[in-house]
Scaffold this active site. Structure first.
Site, PDB file in Angstrom:
ATOM      1  N   PRO A  88       0.799  -1.229   0.000  1.00  0.00           N
ATOM      2  CA  PRO A  88       0.000   0.000   0.000  1.00  0.00           C
ATOM      3  C   PRO A  88       0.834   1.281   0.000  1.00  0.00           C
ATOM      4  CG  PRO A  88      -0.713  -1.493   1.757  1.00  0.00           C
ATOM      5  CD  PRO A  88       0.513  -2.085   1.161  1.00  0.00           C
ATOM      6  N   GLU A 115       1.261  -7.878   8.086  1.00  0.00           N
ATOM      7  CA  GLU A 115       1.519  -6.452   8.341  1.00  0.00           C
ATOM      8  C   GLU A 115       2.605  -5.898   7.435  1.00  0.00           C
ATOM      9  OE1 GLU A 115      -0.406  -4.529  10.323  1.00  0.00           O
ATOM     10  OE2 GLU A 115      -1.561  -6.390  10.412  1.00  0.00           O
ATOM     11  N   ASP A 167      -7.692   3.173 -25.610  1.00  0.00           N
ATOM     12  CA  ASP A 167      -8.055   2.904 -24.218  1.00  0.00           C
ATOM     13  C   ASP A 167      -8.120   4.182 -23.400  1.00  0.00           C
ATOM     14  OD1 ASP A 167      -8.120   0.204 -24.343  1.00  0.00           O
ATOM     15  OD2 ASP A 167      -6.116  -0.114 -23.507  1.00  0.00           O
TER      16      ASP A 167
HETATM   17  N1  ADE Z   1      -1.212  -4.888  -0.596  1.00  0.00           N
HETATM   18  C1  ADE Z   1      -2.208  -4.519   0.226  1.00  0.00           C
HETATM   19  N2  ADE Z   1      -2.871  -3.466  -0.230  1.00  0.00           N
HETATM   20  C2  ADE Z   1      -2.276  -3.143  -1.414  1.00  0.00           C
HETATM   21  C3  ADE Z   1      -2.499  -2.128  -2.383  1.00  0.00           C
HETATM   22  N3  ADE Z   1      -3.472  -1.216  -2.247  1.00  0.00           N
HETATM   23  N4  ADE Z   1      -1.704  -2.104  -3.468  1.00  0.00           N
HETATM   24  C4  ADE Z   1      -0.712  -3.008  -3.609  1.00  0.00           C
HETATM   25  N5  ADE Z   1      -0.449  -3.969  -2.728  1.00  0.00           N
HETATM   26  C5  ADE Z   1      -1.224  -4.047  -1.642  1.00  0.00           C
END
Ligand code: ADE
Length: 251
Positions: A88, A115, A167
């Site tokens: 993330p 985590e 696209d």
């Molecule tokens: N792993 C957990 N959430 C993620 C996300 N939003 N993008 C990429 N990998 C992730």
């Protein structure tokens, strides 16, 4: 292009890349996707890959040792490749990134879990990618998203190269509206320009609609566009009440 995926959940990928465009691209050898079980590189009898976080707190953290061992093994097996972590906190994935990564002969995708990774292993990653501002349970779905988006950018995977160029996002705009038969559906017609067979008029109409749609739906993208005078004229046309072809405009 070869894509290696390192994951704790290899079964998640079963069948995902077998259908449609991706399946055809794999069968014709344009993409070679290999899924590697991360657990194979775990430590000890239980093949441990994670442990509790120092300092306490919920969840488990992926240990650096197994990941280092896995990457050493993967790097030795084939062409040099950037190691890309799905997490993330990564850079937002977009069409430009997909296009650039698709030029490489090989990439290694590493799916996070729990985590996340022990911070000390992060220098092993050449790139960290996020597919959006939300947290998933792991990097498996993001890896599928990345493989899908990359594979469309590899010449030959999508039958008609024009369809890729048209696209959404390819040139920084959203796609123009599309219609198919019947020409009248529930008393709703289609823009007349699409039926008169005048190719350049259709191209112009589509460009104007794509610009309008981008301005209305994604002003952030629209601001980044470098509009030619012709684009401005086509956008004006799209906005003109005389060309009320798109009920979405609310005009
Ligand atoms: N792993 C957990 N959430 C993620 C996300 N939003 N993008 C990429 N990998 C992730």
């Amino acid at each position: 292009m070869r894509i290696d995926i390192l994951t704790l959940l290899p079964a998640t990928f079963a069948g995902v890349f077998d259908e449609s465009i991706l399946g055809a691209a794999r069968r014709s050898g344009l993409i070679d996707v290999r899924v590697h079980p991360f657990r194979d590189y775990g430590e000890g009898r239980h093949r441990t890959v994670d442990d509790a976080p120092f300092g306490g707190g919920p969840g488990m953290v992926l240990k650096p040792g197994p990941l280092a061992a896995a990457l050493t093994a993967l790097r030795q097996d084939g062409l040099p490749a950037p190691v890309i972590g799905l997490m993330p906190q990564g850079l937002p994935f977009d069409q430009t990134m997909a296009r650039e990564l698709a030029r490489l002969p090989r990439v290694i995708l590493v799916c996070g879990r729990y985590e996340g990774f022990d911070e000390r292993i992060l220098p092993e990653f050449d790139l960290q990618i996020s597919i959006g501002d939300y947290v998933l349970t792991g990097g498996e779905f993001p890896a599928m998203v990345v493989v899908d988006a990359l594979s469309r950018m590899i010449p030959g995977t999508v039958g008609d190269p024009d369809s890729v160029r048209e696209d959404s996002f390819y040139d920084g705009t959203l796609d123009h509206p599309q219609y198919t038969r019947p020409a009248t559906w529930q008393a709703r017609g289609i823009p007349a320009v699409l039926r008169d067979g005048h190719h350049s008029r259709i191209t112009d109409w589509r460009r104007g609609e794509a610009l309008w749609r981008t301005a209305a739906h994604r002003p952030d993208l629209f601001r980044q566009l470098d509009l030619a005078p012709r684009d401005r004229a086509l956008l004006q046309d799209a906005l003109s009440p005389l060309t009320q072809s798109n009920p979405d405009k609310g005009a």
